[in-house]
Scaffold this active site. Sequence first.
Site, short mmCIF file in Angstrom:
data_model
loop_
_atom_site.label_atom_id
_atom_site.label_comp_id
_atom_site.label_asym_id
_atom_site.label_seq_id
_atom_site.Cartn_x
_atom_site.Cartn_y
_atom_site.Cartn_z
N CYS A 244 0.87 -1.19 0.00
CA CYS A 244 0.00 0.00 0.00
C CYS A 244 0.90 1.23 0.00
CB CYS A 244 -0.92 0.00 1.22
SG CYS A 244 -1.91 -1.50 1.43
N ALA A 245 1.60 1.45 -1.10
CA ALA A 245 2.72 2.39 -1.14
C ALA A 245 2.30 3.84 -1.04
CB ALA A 245 3.54 2.16 -2.41
N GLY A 249 6.68 7.29 0.56
CA GLY A 249 7.66 7.65 1.58
C GLY A 249 8.38 6.44 2.15
N LYS A 250 7.62 5.42 2.52
CA LYS A 250 8.25 4.22 3.09
C LYS A 250 9.00 3.44 2.01
CE LYS A 250 4.78 3.79 6.75
NZ LYS A 250 3.94 4.94 6.29
N ASP A 315 1.16 -1.27 4.78
CA ASP A 315 0.78 -0.06 5.53
C ASP A 315 -0.69 0.18 5.22
OD1 ASP A 315 0.67 2.30 6.88
OD2 ASP A 315 1.78 3.46 5.40
N CYS A 368 -1.32 3.91 10.85
CA CYS A 368 -1.11 5.16 11.60
C CYS A 368 -2.32 5.36 12.51
CB CYS A 368 -0.89 6.35 10.68
SG CYS A 368 -2.15 6.57 9.41
#
Length: 432
Positions: A244-245, A249-250, A315, A368
């Site tokens: 789940c890009a 950032g990750k 993510d 998050c």
Amino acid sequence: MTPSARLSALIELLDIIENTARPADALVSAYFRQRRYIGSKDRGAVSQELYALLRHYGRLTWWLNYLKAERTGRNLAIAYLFFVIKQSRSEIEAQFNGSKYAPAALEAPENKLLRDLKGHTFSHPQMPPSLANECPEWAYDTLKQRFSKTLERELAAMLQPAPLDLRANPLNITRDEALEQLKKLDLVVKPTSYSPYGLRVMNRPALGSIALLKNGSLEIQDEGSQLVALLCEAKPGERIVDFCAGAGGKTLTLAACMENKGRITACDVLANRLKRAEERFRKAGFHNIETHALESERSPWVKRHKESFDRVLVDAPCSGTGTWRRNPDARWRNLGPGLDILVPLQGSILQSASRLVKKGGRLVYATCSLLPDENEQQVQKFLDNNPDFKLVPVQSCTSFIASLPDTGDMMLLSPAQHGSDGFFAAVMQRQT
């Protein structure tokens, strides 16, 4: 801009936010793009005031309801100036003076609101505890169970502006080199506590003045987000999926760990976000990243690449409760799916993505969010249904992190305890 002109812009933005089903940050960006005559200093001042008001939005709207005042941008601004800025009635009236670029003079209902506010303090005995702490009721009891006696401290920390965290791109610059260059710009900056690539800027610079952001040497990324990617322990030469890009950032942090060697596949169901991420990847100088747009979490691509990857990062989309200090409007505006949709979706994404992990490989699940049903409970449900995966304590995932906060076998970061956004991560390994 004069103070009254800035107040007019604030009121305009509040009315736009009240009447438009889009996140506040997107609406603010669009507002200023359409008004390029507003200088950067004024844009910053208006934005800062707007977000300060949104951090008090729950209590402000409670007072408007209590006093039977219409919820308009002007009334919200009046209540904000009275309770938060602590201006007197005459000071407020002076700004609503009807002069050029200033708000129109107060009308009868607004004058009544000012009279009714007189003598009150921001807190009120009839205000529910959730609202008194700027927390929506749907999340309050769950967070109370999570934090118990420290709940008020956690919620208070979420009312503070988030710091500016940066991540050095080791292809271009070391963290120490970046630190020295930022100090030459008169920025108050220090290394982050846990991420070896992170820098925290304590004052609020104009981002356009930081050349290292333009050339890909630095990226904006919260320390918690950096730690999630570092827990993957991605190594040069491996095959990695960021399932789940999003904006990437990750993905960039993973690429840094891999020293530009091996292959990362950045996936997402939002193809446009991946296209924008590709530009970030090129600017940062990484050529080991490819992108793939998925039709859904159960795309045929997943089946075709079953057990092909050393690391898979999920993510997952979530409630975003850990980012409330960064997106204060998200507490009160239902712009996305609720937990009744998110929790099953997270489980489906995690289950599908796990098929990509080869034997001996690792699956990292992250959100998050600070809510257990999106985090620990989601992981436990997955482990119960997939006995070939075992939990790996995050304290053992220290290839890139010298030390982690002691939060147990899974990582849970919070603004009050760790100074980062609220992030959760769990590491699982497929047995050979």
